[in-house]
Design an enzyme around this catalytic site. Sequence first.
Site, mmCIF file in Angstrom:
data_model
loop_
_atom_site.group_PDB
_atom_site.id
_atom_site.type_symbol
_atom_site.label_atom_id
_atom_site.label_comp_id
_atom_site.label_asym_id
_atom_site.label_seq_id
_atom_site.Cartn_x
_atom_site.Cartn_y
_atom_site.Cartn_z
ATOM 1 N N ARG A 104 -2.109 13.715 1.806
ATOM 2 C CA ARG A 104 -0.642 13.684 1.755
ATOM 3 C C ARG A 104 -0.010 14.885 2.450
ATOM 4 O O ARG A 104 1.027 14.742 3.088
ATOM 5 C CB ARG A 104 -0.181 13.551 0.312
ATOM 6 C CG ARG A 104 -0.485 12.151 -0.233
ATOM 7 C CD ARG A 104 -0.109 12.015 -1.676
ATOM 8 N NE ARG A 104 -0.243 10.632 -2.133
ATOM 9 C CZ ARG A 104 -0.506 10.296 -3.382
ATOM 10 N NH1 ARG A 104 -0.670 11.227 -4.309
ATOM 11 N NH2 ARG A 104 -0.598 9.024 -3.714
ATOM 12 N N HIS A 117 -2.524 5.450 -1.914
ATOM 13 C CA HIS A 117 -2.509 5.225 -3.365
ATOM 14 C C HIS A 117 -3.944 5.325 -3.834
ATOM 15 O O HIS A 117 -4.865 4.906 -3.130
ATOM 16 C CB HIS A 117 -1.975 3.820 -3.689
ATOM 17 C CG HIS A 117 -2.330 3.350 -5.067
ATOM 18 N ND1 HIS A 117 -1.540 3.609 -6.153
ATOM 19 C CD2 HIS A 117 -3.423 2.676 -5.536
ATOM 20 C CE1 HIS A 117 -2.122 3.092 -7.239
ATOM 21 N NE2 HIS A 117 -3.262 2.519 -6.883
#
Length: 140
Positions: A104, A117
């Site tokens: 991320r 996810h």
Amino acid sequence: MAIQRTFSIIKPDATARNLTGAINAKIEAAGLRIIAQKRIRLSREQAEGFYGVHKERPFFNDLVTFMISGPVVVQVLEGEDAIAKYRTVMGATNPEQADAGTIRKDFAESIEANSVHGSDAPETAAEEIPFFFSDDEIVG
């Protein structure tokens, strides 16, 4: 620690920028094996079903719309303490708070378009994996 399986989605923001290979490299560098993977386009019904736990949350419709906006890559990962290990590799949900070198921090565009996810618990992984994969699609 025991060998575990976890579930991953490479989200539309990442697939649109051809980051699947770079994300897979980070996964494998962490000692996790990709034992199932496919690139798909979620239907609205699939996205609503998968994220049903968030149905009453204010961001639900935006999340569903984002997840059907382009292809995703769904995966089953396996390794020692795979759930916690993958959550470390992903980094904090908000990329501004994620550690350097995490997926991320390196690739996410925003807290909404945060590239990946991952399952948050063994119980979640046990529900998420069969949502997308049959047993014969998982090659351990």
